[in-house]
Design a protein around this motif. Structure first.
Motif, PDB file in Angstrom:
ATOM      1  N   ILE A  36     -14.010   2.948  -4.636  1.00 62.73           N
ATOM      2  CA  ILE A  36     -14.647   1.486  -4.564  1.00 62.73           C
ATOM      3  C   ILE A  36     -15.184   0.881  -3.548  1.00 62.73           C
ATOM      4  CG2 ILE A  36     -14.456  -0.835  -5.470  1.00 62.73           C
ATOM      5  CD1 ILE A  36     -12.472  -0.019  -7.798  1.00 62.73           C
ATOM      6  N   SER A  37     -14.247   1.262  -2.332  1.00 62.41           N
ATOM      7  CA  SER A  37     -14.811   0.677  -1.006  1.00 62.41           C
ATOM      8  C   SER A  37     -15.710   1.563  -0.571  1.00 62.41           C
ATOM      9  CB  SER A  37     -13.433   1.108  -0.144  1.00 62.41           C
ATOM     10  OG  SER A  37     -13.873   0.600   1.034  1.00 62.41           O
ATOM     11  N   ILE A  93       0.984  -1.297   0.057  1.00 65.04           N
ATOM     12  CA  ILE A  93       0.010   0.114   0.115  1.00 65.04           C
ATOM     13  C   ILE A  93       1.008   1.288  -0.174  1.00 65.04           C
ATOM     14  CG2 ILE A  93      -1.737   1.420   1.375  1.00 65.04           C
ATOM     15  CD1 ILE A  93      -2.937  -1.341   2.321  1.00 65.04           C
ATOM     16  N   ILE A 128      -8.726   5.201  -6.276  1.00 64.88           N
ATOM     17  CA  ILE A 128      -9.866   4.299  -6.821  1.00 64.88           C
ATOM     18  C   ILE A 128     -10.051   3.354  -5.825  1.00 64.88           C
ATOM     19  CG2 ILE A 128      -9.856   2.266  -8.774  1.00 64.88           C
ATOM     20  CD1 ILE A 128      -8.228   4.377 -10.499  1.00 64.88           C
ATOM     21  N   ALA A 129      -8.948   2.593  -5.133  1.00 60.90           N
ATOM     22  CA  ALA A 129      -9.502   1.659  -4.087  1.00 60.90           C
ATOM     23  C   ALA A 129     -10.322   2.230  -3.171  1.00 60.90           C
ATOM     24  CB  ALA A 129      -8.159   1.131  -3.489  1.00 60.90           C
ATOM     25  N   GLY A 130     -10.165   3.581  -2.571  1.00 58.83           N
ATOM     26  CA  GLY A 130     -11.037   4.129  -1.596  1.00 58.83           C
ATOM     27  C   GLY A 130     -12.230   4.592  -2.076  1.00 58.83           C
ATOM     28  N   THR A 184      -4.136   5.068  -7.641  1.00 57.02           N
ATOM     29  CA  THR A 184      -4.794   3.710  -7.349  1.00 57.02           C
ATOM     30  C   THR A 184      -5.042   3.548  -6.030  1.00 57.02           C
ATOM     31  OG1 THR A 184      -2.846   2.754  -8.494  1.00 57.02           O
ATOM     32  CG2 THR A 184      -3.736   1.190  -6.910  1.00 57.02           C
ATOM     33  N   LEU A 185      -4.587   4.386  -4.931  1.00 60.11           N
ATOM     34  CA  LEU A 185      -5.257   4.355  -3.717  1.00 60.11           C
ATOM     35  C   LEU A 185      -6.578   5.151  -3.759  1.00 60.11           C
ATOM     36  CD1 LEU A 185      -2.106   5.077  -1.407  1.00 60.11           C
ATOM     37  CD2 LEU A 185      -3.267   3.093  -1.631  1.00 60.11           C
TER      38      LEU A 185
END
Length: 79
Positions: A62-63, A48, A58-60, A55-56
């Motif tokens: 989506i979460s 991470i 996008i992950a956040g 990337t972080l």
């Protein structure tokens, strides 16, 4: 649909108890991985840290999106 009047008319303390219960569950779920497998947790944190900001984000996103969808579904079944 969420009926906000229902939440504002709850007995005193019920809303804060629900919030604190959800927060407590969050802490339990967040603690599962480091408790069950600390070495793998460290490896994940290293990955991470090396990830780029995009990337972080996008992950956040989506979460958050999954959380909102789950809350919407749960509240529709609860009504």
């Amino acid at each position: 649909m969420i009926d906000f009047e229902e939440y504002t008319n709850m007995e005193n303390g019920t809303m804060i108890i629900n919030f604190l219960s959800a927060l407590s569950l969050l802490f339990v779920l967040e603690g599962l991985m480091p408790f069950a497998s600390p070495e793998r947790w460290k490896q994940l944190l290293r990955k991470i840290i090396k990830a780029d900001d995009r990337t972080l984000r996008i992950a956040g996103f989506i979460s958050m999106l999954v959380g909102v969808i789950m809350l919407t579904i749960i509240h529709q079944f609860a009504d």
